[in-house]
Design a protein around this motif. Structure first.
Motif, PDB file in Angstrom:
ATOM      1  N   ILE A   1       0.858  -1.193   0.000  1.00 11.85           N
ATOM      2  CA  ILE A   1       0.000   0.000   0.000  1.00 11.85           C
ATOM      3  C   ILE A   1       0.893   1.241   0.000  1.00 11.85           C
ATOM      4  O   ILE A   1       1.491   1.587   1.007  1.00 11.85           O
ATOM      5  CB  ILE A   1      -0.988  -0.011   1.202  1.00 11.85           C
ATOM      6  CG1 ILE A   1      -0.325  -0.516   2.489  1.00 11.85           C
ATOM      7  CG2 ILE A   1      -2.202  -0.853   0.880  1.00 11.85           C
ATOM      8  CD1 ILE A   1      -1.256  -0.517   3.712  1.00 11.85           C
TER       9      ILE A   1
ATOM     10  N   THR B   1      -1.582  -0.468  -4.871  1.00 11.31           N
ATOM     11  CA  THR B   1      -2.349  -1.200  -3.870  1.00 11.31           C
ATOM     12  C   THR B   1      -2.444  -2.607  -4.435  1.00 11.31           C
ATOM     13  O   THR B   1      -3.143  -2.831  -5.419  1.00 11.31           O
ATOM     14  CB  THR B   1      -3.757  -0.593  -3.710  1.00 11.31           C
ATOM     15  OG1 THR B   1      -3.605   0.805  -3.448  1.00 11.31           O
ATOM     16  CG2 THR B   1      -4.523  -1.240  -2.568  1.00 11.31           C
TER      17      THR B   1
ATOM     18  N   THR C   1      -5.493  -2.302  -7.336  1.00 11.18           N
ATOM     19  CA  THR C   1      -6.500  -1.264  -7.500  1.00 11.18           C
ATOM     20  C   THR C   1      -6.824  -1.075  -8.982  1.00 11.18           C
ATOM     21  O   THR C   1      -5.963  -1.201  -9.844  1.00 11.18           O
ATOM     22  CB  THR C   1      -6.058   0.063  -6.865  1.00 11.18           C
ATOM     23  OG1 THR C   1      -7.130   1.004  -7.018  1.00 11.18           O
ATOM     24  CG2 THR C   1      -4.816   0.623  -7.508  1.00 11.18           C
TER      25      THR C   1
ATOM     26  N   LEU D   1      -9.284  -2.641   3.226  1.00 11.40           N
ATOM     27  CA  LEU D   1      -7.975  -3.313   3.181  1.00 11.40           C
ATOM     28  C   LEU D   1      -7.966  -4.590   4.020  1.00 11.40           C
ATOM     29  O   LEU D   1      -7.477  -5.631   3.580  1.00 11.40           O
ATOM     30  CB  LEU D   1      -6.859  -2.373   3.681  1.00 11.40           C
ATOM     31  CG  LEU D   1      -6.497  -1.182   2.786  1.00 11.40           C
ATOM     32  CD1 LEU D   1      -5.457  -0.299   3.481  1.00 11.40           C
ATOM     33  CD2 LEU D   1      -5.972  -1.634   1.429  1.00 11.40           C
TER      34      LEU D   1
END
Ligand code: KG4
Ligand code: ZN
Length: 401
Positions: A187, A192, A209, A311
């Protein structure tokens, strides 16, 4: 062996020296030196990182940083003069970096060759103009000092940073052993990702992501709230105030924010919608009155809660999917105390062994790059033009295909 790490992928210019020895087949690491110049204050004035400005700053910073590093670590070296041929080759390697060449040549003329066995330099992912500075610098040193180079993946650096048990400079400490397969969550400002780690150097991307990275979302939301860059630490400070004071969302007219893709059934993420939700909310609130400090604190807290929930949920699903018993987390966003605490809680509940980097090693640094080089030491190369080996910056370098 002694490894020189060089990092210039974004807005930190950094160099480091690690000594790594194997004892009872366990690598022991002694941090000899770690130097860094952050460009954050320069970029903060513009609200984000400008690649060409980052490039210029790296070119200015690298030689003074290396000079400081070698002086502090006192690595004895062999007396060696810079030959006229090598001087010319450096000028060719640094054709696009005249400022760096102008500083590097006099430095090399006066600096004996240090006893370094490997140079590990970030080749991607990152901002290409910034990466090129580090790569050209590494090539010039490799040529003059005759040291092989590992072209390091910055994201692998973030993964291995969690194995450094001790961030002090005092002694040699064993690297943390990891039980594979492990899951890695990365992250940062640009990434991500959930990654299946079957060994260091062997990775498979499980999810990522689809739009903004989580650090990018922190930075953008901070901007919407009128906070400076980088936004992560700013949001985190405000969120803590709201959490500690138990500020009531309803009282400050702050609704629950979306938890994007939390039930998507895959391991991908999306944070652009969350950022837009904050934008619309702030626009709406501002129609009646400017945001109060308490409203900003509650928004920051709600945003941090939303990110944390997404997350931890996705990471938990990924742990199930690959049957991993250990979790490694890396990248600038894991400096966030609330997120760290949430993962610590999750891992206690699920009996998972959690590996977090020391807080000071969460954001970009060159120690993690030197360490990444260690795991690839056998494939390091001499990247000299005359040997036909090319090293190139890869802005979108991936950790797995
Ligand atoms: O890993 P990193 O230093 O650089 C990249 O490789 O991107 O990560 C930088 C990112 C920025 O987006 C910054 O806002 C975020 O990490 N960050 C944080 C915190 N400290 C840094 N995000 C949330 N909370 C923090 N405390
Ligand atoms: Zn990074």
């Amino acid at each position: 062996m002694i490894i020189l790490g060089i990092e210039t992928s974004c807005d930190e210019s950094a160099v480091s020296l690690l000594q790594i020895e194997e004892r009872n087949s366990l690598p022991h690491v002694h941090i000899l030196g770690n130097e860094l110049i952050s460009q954050i204050d320069i970029h903060a004035q513009y609200g984000g990182v400008f690649p060409m400005m980052a490039k210029r700053e790296h070119a200015k910073n690298l030689v003074p940083l290396l000079d400081r590093l070698l002086k502090k670590t006192n690595l004895s070296g062999d007396e060696q003069k810079l030959s006229p041929e090598n001087r010319d080759k450096i000028l060719t390697i640094l054709q696009r970096e005249p400022e760096l060449a102008a500083a590097l040549i006099p430095f090399l003329e006066k600096t004996p060759r240090p006893k370094i066995d490997l140079i590990s330099v970030t080749s991607g992912p990152g901002l290409e103009p910034a990466l090129w500075v580090g790569l050209s610098f590494a090539q010039a040193l490799s040529l003059v000092w005759d040291i092989p180079i590992h072209a390091a993946n910055h994201m692998e650096g973030h993964i291995v940073s969690a194995t450094l048990q001790d961030a002090s400079f005092t002694s040699s400490v064993a690297l943390r052993t990891i039980q594979f397969p492990a899951l890695a969550l990365l992250i940062s400002g640009g990434h991500t990702e959930l990654i299946h780690v079957s060994n260091f150097g062997s990775y498979k991307l499980l999810g990522q992501t689809r739009d903004d990275a989580v650090g990018e979302a922190f930075d953008k939301v901070a901007r919407i709230l009128g906070l400076p860059y980088p936004g992560g630490p700013e949001i985190s400070k405000l969120a803590k105030i709201a959490r500690d004071a138990n500020l009531d969302k309803e009282k400050y007219s702050i609704p629950k924010l979306p938890r994007p893709m939390i039930h998507s059934g895959d391991l991908d993420f999306s944070f652009a919608g969350l950022k837009t939700a904050v934008l619309y909310l702030v626009q709406e609130l501002k129609k009646t009155a400017p945001l109060t400090q308490e409203q900003k604190q509650v928004i920051a807290c709600e945003f941090e809660d939303a990110v944390t929930e997404v997350l931890t949920t996705k990471t938990s699903e990924a742990l199930d999917e690959i049957g991993a018993a250990e979790l490694i987390i890396g990248g600038g966003v894991i400096a966030n105390t609330h997120i760290r605490n949430a993962f610590e809680k999750l891992c206690v509940e699920r009996n998972i062994l959690l590996h977090l980097p020391h807080k000071e090693l969460t954001t970009d640094n060159a120690l993690m790059i030197a360490l990444a080089g260690y795991f690839h030491k056998d494939s390091a190369k001499m990247y000299h033009a005359e040997l036909g080996e090319k090293i190139i910056a890869q802005g979108n370098l991936r950790i797995s295909q």
